[in-house]
Design an enzyme around this catalytic site. Sequence first.
Site, PDB file in Angstrom:
ATOM      1  N   PRO A  82       0.792  -1.135  -0.051  1.00  0.00           N
ATOM      2  CA  PRO A  82      -0.009   0.033   0.044  1.00  0.00           C
ATOM      3  C   PRO A  82       0.886   1.279   0.046  1.00  0.00           C
ATOM      4  O   PRO A  82       1.732   1.427   0.757  1.00  0.00           O
ATOM      5  CB  PRO A  82      -0.891  -0.049   1.254  1.00  0.00           C
ATOM      6  CG  PRO A  82      -1.007  -1.462   1.278  1.00  0.00           C
ATOM      7  CD  PRO A  82       0.165  -2.146   0.976  1.00  0.00           C
ATOM      8  N   CYS A  83       0.427   2.223  -0.668  1.00  0.00           N
ATOM      9  CA  CYS A  83       1.143   3.383  -1.086  1.00  0.00           C
ATOM     10  C   CYS A  83       0.714   4.822  -0.588  1.00  0.00           C
ATOM     11  O   CYS A  83       1.093   5.739  -0.732  1.00  0.00           O
ATOM     12  CB  CYS A  83       1.418   3.670  -2.412  1.00  0.00           C
ATOM     13  SG  CYS A  83      -0.292   3.666  -3.498  1.00  0.00           S
ATOM     14  N   GLN A  84      -0.404   4.764   0.276  1.00  0.00           N
ATOM     15  CA  GLN A  84      -1.046   5.963   0.603  1.00  0.00           C
ATOM     16  C   GLN A  84      -0.318   6.845   1.309  1.00  0.00           C
ATOM     17  O   GLN A  84      -0.355   7.911   1.385  1.00  0.00           O
ATOM     18  CB  GLN A  84      -2.531   5.531   1.266  1.00  0.00           C
ATOM     19  CG  GLN A  84      -3.516   5.043   0.574  1.00  0.00           C
ATOM     20  CD  GLN A  84      -3.592   3.545   0.373  1.00  0.00           C
ATOM     21  OE1 GLN A  84      -2.441   2.868   0.731  1.00  0.00           O
ATOM     22  NE2 GLN A  84      -4.465   2.847   0.279  1.00  0.00           N
ATOM     23  N   PHE A  86       2.969   7.530   1.063  1.00  0.00           N
ATOM     24  CA  PHE A  86       3.769   8.110   0.019  1.00  0.00           C
ATOM     25  C   PHE A  86       3.120   8.974  -1.063  1.00  0.00           C
ATOM     26  O   PHE A  86       3.865   9.447  -1.816  1.00  0.00           O
ATOM     27  CB  PHE A  86       4.732   6.994  -0.540  1.00  0.00           C
ATOM     28  CG  PHE A  86       5.656   6.191   0.601  1.00  0.00           C
ATOM     29  CD1 PHE A  86       6.366   6.803   1.467  1.00  0.00           C
ATOM     30  CD2 PHE A  86       5.141   4.840   0.491  1.00  0.00           C
ATOM     31  CE1 PHE A  86       7.116   6.157   2.285  1.00  0.00           C
ATOM     32  CE2 PHE A  86       5.966   4.072   1.588  1.00  0.00           C
ATOM     33  CZ  PHE A  86       6.767   4.761   2.430  1.00  0.00           C
ATOM     34  N   SER A  87       1.902   8.700  -1.336  1.00  0.00           N
ATOM     35  CA  SER A  87       1.216   9.226  -2.265  1.00  0.00           C
ATOM     36  C   SER A  87       1.198  10.917  -2.319  1.00  0.00           C
ATOM     37  O   SER A  87       1.025  11.559  -1.177  1.00  0.00           O
ATOM     38  CB  SER A  87      -0.318   8.747  -2.446  1.00  0.00           C
ATOM     39  OG  SER A  87      -0.967   9.488  -3.260  1.00  0.00           O
TER      40      SER A  87
END
Length: 364
Positions: A82-84, A86-87
Site C-alpha cells: 500500500p502506497c497511501q 507516500f502518495s
Amino acid sequence: MKKSSEPKIKQAGPRVISLFSGCGGMDFGIKAAGGNIVFSNDILSDACKTLQKYFPETKVVCGDIAAVTEFPAADVVVGGYPCQSFSMAGNRDPRKDVRTNLYKQFLRVVELVQPNYFVAENVSGLKQLGAGSFLEEQENAYKRAGYEVTHHLLNARDFGVPQSRKRLFIVGVRKDLAKKFLFPSATHGKATKKSPHLLPYTSHGDAIKDLPLWPTGEFYERPHDPDKGFSWYFMSRNRKAKWDNPAFTVVANWRHITLHPASPTMKLTWSNLADGWKQRWDFTNEYDHQVEGQERPVLKEPRRLSWRECALIQTFPRNFEPVGDVDSKFTQIGNAVPPKLAEVIFRHLFSGAGLISSSPSRKR
C-alpha cells in the site's frame, strides 16, 4: 533448501508469489508474460473474490499478510504494498502512518522464500519524500537480505498504456546469481533523431470508443445536486484529458475520476479566491475531440469515466469485471498496476533480457 545459481528461469514458467495483489493488475501481466502464480494475498474481501474469479488455479489467502507464516517455494516474489502514506495526494506524513512499514512484511516473505528475484511497486512519492530517505531505507534492507537492487520510475504511457501513470519499481536479484536488473526502454513517446523508433502515445479515447456512451450505474453521478456532482474544485483541476492523449491517472476514488473525453470543454466563468470566495465553472457547447474526427461520439451531458472504461484504460482484459459494488470496482481498478506495463517488465525479467552482470568489468 538449496538454491540454484543459474539465473535462467525454467521454461515451464517461473513460480510467482503475489502479495498485496489487489484485483490482480500485476498478476494479469505476470500470467501474460508466462509466469505461474502459485500464491496471492490481499486484505480486501472483494479483491480476493476477484482474484479467485480470474485465477482459479492460484491459492488465494485473504487477510492480513502479517498473519501468514507459510509460503510455497517460488522463483519470484512480487507486490505493490500500500502506497497511501507516500502518495502525492495523501497526508504526506509517512512516519505517523502504519502502512509505511508494510514493506517489512514484503521483506519478511522475501527472506523466508529466498526467491531468485523480487519486484516491488509503489507510487512516485516514495522516491521524493524525505529527500529519498524512505526509498533508501527499503533498498538497504533488501540489500542486507542478499539482493542486488535497482529501481526506476516508469510512466505507463511510455509502454503503450493509454494513461499517464508514474510508478516506482524496485527489482532485486539474489546476489549469488551475480546479476542485476536493467529496466526496459520506452516503446512509446515523441520520436526524435535520438529515438526515431518510438511509437505515438496510445489514445485513451480510441481505447474506450466502442463502449456504451451512457452506461447507467457505472459511474459517479449526483443528478439531484445543483452542480450535478461537478463541484468547482473538481472542475478547477483540469479533469478532461484530450481524446488523442493518454488519460490522466486512474485513481481509486470514483468521485475524483476524470471526465470522459467526449464531454464538452469547460470554461472558468468567474473566480474570487482571494476574498475567500470560490469559482464558477461551466461546460460549453464545444467539443475539442471532434476537430480531428467528426465521426467521434459526443456526450451532450458531461460525465465521469465509468469503471469499465477505467478498466480498459488500465489495460485489463475487455471482459474484466471485479467483484463488488460500483465504489469497490473503482477502488480495485484504481489501485492496480496496469497489466500491460506489468507484462513488459516481467517479459524483460523472465526472458533474461533485463539481466546483466553485476560484477565490475576488469581492466586489462
